[in-house]
Design a protein around this motif. Sequence first.
Motif, PDB file in Angstrom:
ATOM      1  N   ASP A 246       1.420  -1.047   0.531  1.00 43.04           N
ATOM      2  CA  ASP A 246      -0.380   0.274   0.175  1.00 43.04           C
ATOM      3  C   ASP A 246       1.146   1.451   0.289  1.00 43.04           C
ATOM      4  O   ASP A 246       0.418   2.507   0.390  1.00 43.04           O
ATOM      5  CB  ASP A 246      -0.654   0.152   1.169  1.00 43.04           C
ATOM      6  CG  ASP A 246      -0.486  -0.068   2.554  1.00 43.04           C
ATOM      7  OD1 ASP A 246       0.642   0.283   2.303  1.00 43.04           O
ATOM      8  OD2 ASP A 246      -1.315  -0.307   3.322  1.00 43.04           O
ATOM      9  N   GLY A 247       2.037   1.165  -0.103  1.00 40.87           N
ATOM     10  CA  GLY A 247       2.963   2.483  -0.514  1.00 40.87           C
ATOM     11  C   GLY A 247       3.141   2.959   0.940  1.00 40.87           C
ATOM     12  O   GLY A 247       3.536   4.660   1.237  1.00 40.87           O
ATOM     13  N   SER A 248       2.768   2.610   2.293  1.00 41.81           N
ATOM     14  CA  SER A 248       3.097   2.985   3.718  1.00 41.81           C
ATOM     15  C   SER A 248       4.482   3.317   4.257  1.00 41.81           C
ATOM     16  O   SER A 248       4.751   4.121   4.653  1.00 41.81           O
ATOM     17  CB  SER A 248       1.782   2.882   4.799  1.00 41.81           C
ATOM     18  OG  SER A 248       2.374   1.477   4.788  1.00 41.81           O
ATOM     19  N   THR A 249       5.230   1.971   3.540  1.00 43.95           N
ATOM     20  CA  THR A 249       6.511   2.090   4.150  1.00 43.95           C
ATOM     21  C   THR A 249       7.616   2.183   3.166  1.00 43.95           C
ATOM     22  O   THR A 249       7.498   1.534   1.929  1.00 43.95           O
ATOM     23  CB  THR A 249       6.890   1.446   5.449  1.00 43.95           C
ATOM     24  OG1 THR A 249       6.586  -0.455   4.303  1.00 43.95           O
ATOM     25  CG2 THR A 249       5.972   0.971   6.509  1.00 43.95           C
ATOM     26  N   ILE A 250       8.956   1.981   3.719  1.00 44.04           N
ATOM     27  CA  ILE A 250       9.657   1.966   1.805  1.00 44.04           C
ATOM     28  C   ILE A 250      10.683   0.830   2.634  1.00 44.04           C
ATOM     29  O   ILE A 250      10.519   0.789   4.124  1.00 44.04           O
ATOM     30  CB  ILE A 250      10.778   3.066   1.963  1.00 44.04           C
ATOM     31  CG1 ILE A 250      11.587   3.344   3.883  1.00 44.04           C
ATOM     32  CG2 ILE A 250       9.863   4.760   1.743  1.00 44.04           C
ATOM     33  CD1 ILE A 250      12.838   4.863   3.037  1.00 44.04           C
ATOM     34  N   THR A 251      11.543   0.581   1.591  1.00 40.84           N
ATOM     35  CA  THR A 251      12.360  -1.039   1.804  1.00 40.84           C
ATOM     36  C   THR A 251      13.515  -0.956   1.127  1.00 40.84           C
ATOM     37  O   THR A 251      14.112   0.182   0.594  1.00 40.84           O
ATOM     38  CB  THR A 251      12.109  -2.297   1.023  1.00 40.84           C
ATOM     39  OG1 THR A 251      10.392  -2.387   0.548  1.00 40.84           O
ATOM     40  CG2 THR A 251      12.675  -3.387   0.109  1.00 40.84           C
ATOM     41  N   THR A 252      14.623  -0.980   1.644  1.00 46.52           N
ATOM     42  CA  THR A 252      16.025  -0.909   2.429  1.00 46.52           C
ATOM     43  C   THR A 252      17.464  -1.519   2.080  1.00 46.52           C
ATOM     44  O   THR A 252      16.338  -3.279   2.421  1.00 46.52           O
ATOM     45  CB  THR A 252      16.173   0.493   3.181  1.00 46.52           C
ATOM     46  OG1 THR A 252      16.511  -0.589   3.947  1.00 46.52           O
ATOM     47  CG2 THR A 252      15.704   1.969   3.319  1.00 46.52           C
ATOM     48  N   HIS A 253      17.998  -1.492   1.194  1.00 43.05           N
ATOM     49  CA  HIS A 253      19.220  -2.146   1.732  1.00 43.05           C
ATOM     50  C   HIS A 253      19.400  -2.813   3.050  1.00 43.05           C
ATOM     51  O   HIS A 253      19.953  -4.130   3.030  1.00 43.05           O
ATOM     52  CB  HIS A 253      20.260  -2.223   0.825  1.00 43.05           C
ATOM     53  CG  HIS A 253      21.248  -3.569   0.002  1.00 43.05           C
ATOM     54  ND1 HIS A 253      20.865  -4.795  -0.246  1.00 43.05           N
ATOM     55  CD2 HIS A 253      22.549  -3.748   0.399  1.00 43.05           C
ATOM     56  CE1 HIS A 253      22.275  -5.450  -0.722  1.00 43.05           C
ATOM     57  NE2 HIS A 253      22.711  -5.102   0.477  1.00 43.05           N
ATOM     58  N   GLU A 254      19.920  -2.036   3.844  1.00 46.99           N
ATOM     59  CA  GLU A 254      20.214  -2.030   4.659  1.00 46.99           C
ATOM     60  C   GLU A 254      19.476  -2.735   5.558  1.00 46.99           C
ATOM     61  O   GLU A 254      20.163  -3.673   6.853  1.00 46.99           O
ATOM     62  CB  GLU A 254      20.093  -0.468   5.803  1.00 46.99           C
ATOM     63  CG  GLU A 254      21.064  -0.012   4.847  1.00 46.99           C
ATOM     64  CD  GLU A 254      21.386   0.747   3.816  1.00 46.99           C
ATOM     65  OE1 GLU A 254      20.063   0.787   3.277  1.00 46.99           O
ATOM     66  OE2 GLU A 254      22.550   1.074   3.153  1.00 46.99           O
ATOM     67  N   GLU A 255      18.050  -2.763   5.640  1.00 52.03           N
ATOM     68  CA  GLU A 255      17.191  -4.089   6.439  1.00 52.03           C
ATOM     69  C   GLU A 255      17.041  -5.382   5.435  1.00 52.03           C
ATOM     70  O   GLU A 255      17.689  -6.435   6.563  1.00 52.03           O
ATOM     71  CB  GLU A 255      15.475  -3.075   5.713  1.00 52.03           C
ATOM     72  CG  GLU A 255      14.445  -3.376   6.613  1.00 52.03           C
ATOM     73  CD  GLU A 255      13.342  -2.835   5.767  1.00 52.03           C
ATOM     74  OE1 GLU A 255      13.268  -2.351   4.326  1.00 52.03           O
ATOM     75  OE2 GLU A 255      12.259  -3.391   5.843  1.00 52.03           O
ATOM     76  N   VAL A 256      17.650  -5.539   4.371  1.00 52.57           N
ATOM     77  CA  VAL A 256      17.642  -6.486   4.414  1.00 52.57           C
ATOM     78  C   VAL A 256      19.413  -6.915   4.600  1.00 52.57           C
ATOM     79  O   VAL A 256      18.701  -8.552   5.228  1.00 52.57           O
ATOM     80  CB  VAL A 256      17.889  -6.707   2.260  1.00 52.57           C
ATOM     81  CG1 VAL A 256      18.277  -7.951   1.755  1.00 52.57           C
ATOM     82  CG2 VAL A 256      16.266  -5.877   1.396  1.00 52.57           C
ATOM     83  N   LEU A 257      20.567  -6.412   4.900  1.00 56.54           N
ATOM     84  CA  LEU A 257      21.381  -6.882   5.581  1.00 56.54           C
ATOM     85  C   LEU A 257      21.524  -7.509   6.651  1.00 56.54           C
ATOM     86  O   LEU A 257      21.463  -8.381   7.688  1.00 56.54           O
ATOM     87  CB  LEU A 257      22.114  -5.906   5.189  1.00 56.54           C
ATOM     88  CG  LEU A 257      23.242  -5.622   3.868  1.00 56.54           C
ATOM     89  CD1 LEU A 257      23.885  -3.954   4.038  1.00 56.54           C
ATOM     90  CD2 LEU A 257      23.482  -6.328   3.603  1.00 56.54           C
ATOM     91  N   GLU A 258      20.218  -6.921   7.371  1.00 59.20           N
ATOM     92  CA  GLU A 258      20.209  -6.574   8.902  1.00 59.20           C
ATOM     93  C   GLU A 258      19.092  -7.898   9.342  1.00 59.20           C
ATOM     94  O   GLU A 258      19.737  -8.854  10.235  1.00 59.20           O
ATOM     95  CB  GLU A 258      19.005  -6.158   9.674  1.00 59.20           C
ATOM     96  CG  GLU A 258      19.872  -4.730  10.683  1.00 59.20           C
ATOM     97  CD  GLU A 258      18.959  -3.159  10.897  1.00 59.20           C
ATOM     98  OE1 GLU A 258      18.990  -2.700  10.418  1.00 59.20           O
ATOM     99  OE2 GLU A 258      17.752  -3.423  11.547  1.00 59.20           O
ATOM    100  N   ALA A 259      18.343  -7.868   8.565  1.00 60.64           N
ATOM    101  CA  ALA A 259      17.552  -9.008   8.348  1.00 60.64           C
ATOM    102  C   ALA A 259      18.244 -10.368   8.109  1.00 60.64           C
ATOM    103  O   ALA A 259      18.536 -11.791   9.387  1.00 60.64           O
ATOM    104  CB  ALA A 259      16.377  -9.403   7.485  1.00 60.64           C
ATOM    105  N   GLY A 260      19.511  -9.929   7.425  1.00 58.92           N
ATOM    106  CA  GLY A 260      20.235 -11.238   7.237  1.00 58.92           C
ATOM    107  C   GLY A 260      21.183 -12.050   8.787  1.00 58.92           C
ATOM    108  O   GLY A 260      21.022 -13.354   9.329  1.00 58.92           O
TER     109      GLY A 260
END
Length: 278
Positions: A246-260
């Motif tokens: 729904d476009g309410s939050t953004i996605t970042t590469h940092e988030e992807v690395l953190e989840a790793g």
Amino acid sequence: MSEFITMTDIDRAVDAIRSRIDIQPEIGLILGTGLGPLADSVEGATIIPNREIPCWPISTVQGHQGRLVIGELEGKNVFILQGRTHFYEGYTMGQTTLSVRVMKRLGCDTLIVTNAAGAINSDYVPGDLMMITDHINLIGMGGANPLMGPNLDEFGVRFPDMSQPYDHDLLATARAACDADGIPYHQGVYVGLAGPSFETPAELRFLKAIGADAVGMSTVPEVIVARHSGMRVLGVSGISNKANLDGSTITTHEEVLEAGQVLVPKLTDLIRGTLSRL
Ligand code: HPA
């Protein structure tokens, strides 16, 4: 190097690797974004930086170490890609899947492939695991299939079957490993896009409507090349972020690395448990 990968390119890479190892790898593993530490527990490891291998594409993405780790894990000889290359880095489909050709040529008949993926299925949250039961090759449908160009008959047929991209027996083995260790998991469909931009909300709603549970920028080309040569495949996505329909939050590469970091221990258990049962 020509536009399409040739047997000469593949065998130059194979020869360079073979001259540095004294084991015969049987299982190939590709580690996705942020998941590289999984290779740290390999015993008797030979580590080969990708830049030392002829014809090998070099990963430019943060979170991908760009080296091979070859050794023993759970009593199995493994060939691990600690960091992969992606189509969006500007490499051809043939280059991004050279590693799978090389694994096969070195003797691997099984591929375990991991990735970081965005959750389209609203039941999934970051840190979850999803075993891939099927995929949608959206990049391929758009005209970028890794098997385009002259067919490499040494590996497989011109028109390979894709009725069982992810091996049912391997999936059962991975489920048994998770159940024994109390590791929760989902099972779902992965859709492969080119990236590198993340998806718009309208694109995500489209991907949901066509049956995707998770979305990412890798894996599908590697799996197609593996299946072309008859390798059995297990695919596991580490959910790194919720795709934002729904476009309410953004996605970042940092988030992807953190989840790793959250995903590595779970994935390590899943992979070790699976390897020990093979
Ligand atoms: N979209 C595409 N690729 C991804 C994502 C995503 O949300 N997360 C990790 N890889």
